[in-house]
Design an enzyme around this catalytic site. Structure first.
Site, PDB file in Angstrom:
ATOM      1  N   ASP A  63      15.813  -9.854  20.483  1.00 35.64           N
ATOM      2  CA  ASP A  63      15.585 -11.265  20.180  1.00 35.64           C
ATOM      3  C   ASP A  63      14.484 -11.490  19.150  1.00 35.64           C
ATOM      4  O   ASP A  63      13.742 -10.571  18.802  1.00 35.64           O
ATOM      5  CB  ASP A  63      15.269 -12.038  21.475  1.00 35.64           C
ATOM      6  CG  ASP A  63      14.407 -11.231  22.437  1.00 35.64           C
ATOM      7  OD1 ASP A  63      13.664 -10.353  21.975  1.00 35.64           O
ATOM      8  OD2 ASP A  63      14.475 -11.470  23.646  1.00 35.64           O
ATOM      9  N   ASP A 132      11.325 -15.963  35.273  1.00 38.86           N
ATOM     10  CA  ASP A 132      12.469 -16.773  35.710  1.00 38.86           C
ATOM     11  C   ASP A 132      13.770 -15.957  35.747  1.00 38.86           C
ATOM     12  O   ASP A 132      14.846 -16.514  35.907  1.00 38.86           O
ATOM     13  CB  ASP A 132      12.641 -17.999  34.798  1.00 38.86           C
ATOM     14  CG  ASP A 132      12.889 -17.612  33.335  1.00 38.86           C
ATOM     15  OD1 ASP A 132      12.993 -16.404  33.037  1.00 38.86           O
ATOM     16  OD2 ASP A 132      12.983 -18.527  32.497  1.00 38.86           O
ATOM     17  N   HIS A 134      15.003 -14.123  33.230  1.00 39.08           N
ATOM     18  CA  HIS A 134      15.735 -13.959  31.966  1.00 39.08           C
ATOM     19  C   HIS A 134      15.741 -12.500  31.504  1.00 39.08           C
ATOM     20  O   HIS A 134      14.814 -11.742  31.786  1.00 39.08           O
ATOM     21  CB  HIS A 134      15.215 -14.905  30.874  1.00 39.08           C
ATOM     22  CG  HIS A 134      13.859 -14.593  30.321  1.00 39.08           C
ATOM     23  ND1 HIS A 134      12.921 -15.558  30.061  1.00 39.08           N
ATOM     24  CD2 HIS A 134      13.267 -13.426  29.932  1.00 39.08           C
ATOM     25  CE1 HIS A 134      11.837 -15.009  29.547  1.00 39.08           C
ATOM     26  NE2 HIS A 134      12.028 -13.711  29.456  1.00 39.08           N
ATOM     27  N   GLU A 139      18.044 -17.484  29.276  1.00 36.47           N
ATOM     28  CA  GLU A 139      17.338 -18.201  30.333  1.00 36.47           C
ATOM     29  C   GLU A 139      18.314 -18.544  31.475  1.00 36.47           C
ATOM     30  O   GLU A 139      19.536 -18.463  31.293  1.00 36.47           O
ATOM     31  CB  GLU A 139      16.736 -19.493  29.757  1.00 36.47           C
ATOM     32  CG  GLU A 139      15.696 -19.270  28.658  1.00 36.47           C
ATOM     33  CD  GLU A 139      14.339 -18.794  29.192  1.00 36.47           C
ATOM     34  OE1 GLU A 139      14.290 -18.160  30.261  1.00 36.47           O
ATOM     35  OE2 GLU A 139      13.330 -19.073  28.523  1.00 36.47           O
TER      36      GLU A 139
HETATM   37  C1  F6R Z   1      11.529  -9.560  24.827  1.00 36.15           C
HETATM   38  C2  F6R Z   1      12.488 -10.065  25.808  1.00 36.15           C
HETATM   39  C3  F6R Z   1      12.042 -10.735  27.053  1.00 36.15           C
HETATM   40  C4  F6R Z   1      10.864 -10.023  27.730  1.00 36.15           C
HETATM   41  C5  F6R Z   1      10.438 -10.767  28.984  1.00 36.15           C
HETATM   42  C6  F6R Z   1       9.255 -10.102  29.650  1.00 36.15           C
HETATM   43  O1  F6R Z   1      12.177  -8.933  23.739  1.00 36.15           O
HETATM   44  O2  F6R Z   1      13.659  -9.953  25.579  1.00 36.15           O
HETATM   45  O3  F6R Z   1      13.111 -10.808  27.948  1.00 36.15           O
HETATM   46  O4  F6R Z   1      11.253  -8.718  28.055  1.00 36.15           O
HETATM   47  O5  F6R Z   1      10.109 -12.069  28.648  1.00 36.15           O
HETATM   48  O6  F6R Z   1       8.149 -10.171  28.802  1.00 36.15           O
HETATM   49  P1  F6R Z   1       6.814  -9.374  29.127  1.00 36.15           P
HETATM   50  O7  F6R Z   1       7.140  -7.930  28.989  1.00 36.15           O
HETATM   51  O8  F6R Z   1       5.843  -9.808  28.050  1.00 36.15           O
HETATM   52  O9  F6R Z   1       6.403  -9.746  30.496  1.00 36.15           O
END
Ligand code: F6R
Length: 256
Positions: A63, A132, A134, A139
């Site tokens: 992403d 959440d 995701h 989401e």
């Molecule tokens: C990032 C992504 C997100 C993160 C998630 C956890 O490329 O796709 O799904 O993996 O938001 O983020 P952290 O590791 O910062 O807790």
């Protein structure tokens, strides 16, 4: 699903690094799906330390924020080059990260999907998980069959990621993300989660019903999905002792 619980993020990251090292030994032109955020930092550090050969590896990132130029310090382009790509011998032409400045976003997303297909599909997909539930930036209530597209972040995710932007209002509202259907086509998927903040999302994903309200729960349908956790992230798993027993009693050849 295989649930691997380790005492620390360091130990968990070392396991994921061993999986990638083994893959690159067996398939030097492997296609990796990569994630950003806090979770993969130790893994990337360990991969750099191992001095693997990345010359034939292709990568696709999950992403990117819409509206951020690749040189914006909070962009995922910047993150990836700083924490991994600049420190290994990957060819720039083999790196793919969604373009946050794409003028024609649907056209860009369609081409991203085509590029993944043209590369032969993703061999090994790394995922983090949002508080959440995701994965990527899919989401809650994202279609479980979705493809790469634009998504709107939840307030929760913008609050969680405010630390990278110096405040919540600076966090972009939109992102381009691989879809859940895209992620599910990877041959192997590894989701990593560290810390108590992730415990609820992890427990719902692993032991709850498959539901778009927790997008990571779709991994229950993936034939080769591994969930690599530190102890705090595993605290709400009802069957944690069973997962530990299974992992400790695996035949050596099956261990990561
Ligand atoms: C990032 C992504 C997100 C993160 C998630 C956890 O490329 O796709 O799904 O993996 O938001 O983020 P952290 O590791 O910062 O807790």
């Amino acid at each position: 699903m295989e649930i691997i619980i380790q005492p620390t993020p360091e130990a968990a990251s070392a396991i994921a690094a061993r999986m990638i090292a083994r893959l690159l030994r067996e398939k030097s032109d492997a296609v990796l799906g990569l994630a950003t955020g806090s979770t993969p930092l130790l893994l990337y550090r360990e991969l750099v330390r191992r001095k693997l050969d990345w010359s034939r590896v292709t990568t696709f990132n999950l992403d990117e924020y819409v509206g951020l130029a690749p040189d914006h310090p909070a962009s995922y382009h910047c993150f990836m080059w700083e924490n991994l790509f600049r420190q290994v011998n990957i060819a720039e032409s083999n790196v793919h990260i969604p373009d946050g400045l794409a003028g024609d976003i649907p056209g860009f997303c369609q081409r991203y999907e085509e590029q993944i297909r043209a590369a032969g599909g993703i061999d090994w997909q790394l995922l983090g998980i949002g508080t959440d539930g995701h994965i990527g930036f899919n989401e809650p209530t994202s279609s479980l069959a979705s493809r790469t597209r634009i998504k709107t972040l939840t307030q929760q995710t913008r609050a969680d990621n405010a630390r990278f932007f110096g405040g919540e209002t600076a966090v972009p509202q939109h992102v381009i993300t691989m879809g859940i259907g895209t992620i599910m086509e990877a041959r192997q998927v590894v989701l990593m989660a560290f810390g108590q903040d992730k415990a609820r999302a992890v427990a719902e994903a692993v032991e709850g019903p498959i539901t778009a309200m927790n997008p990571a729960s779709i991994l229950q349908l993936h034939p080769v999905a591994r969930i690599v956790l530190d102890e705090p992230a595993a605290t709400l798993l009802r069957k944690a002792d069973y997962y530990r027993w299974v992992y400790d009693n695996k035949p050596d050849w099956q261990k990561a």
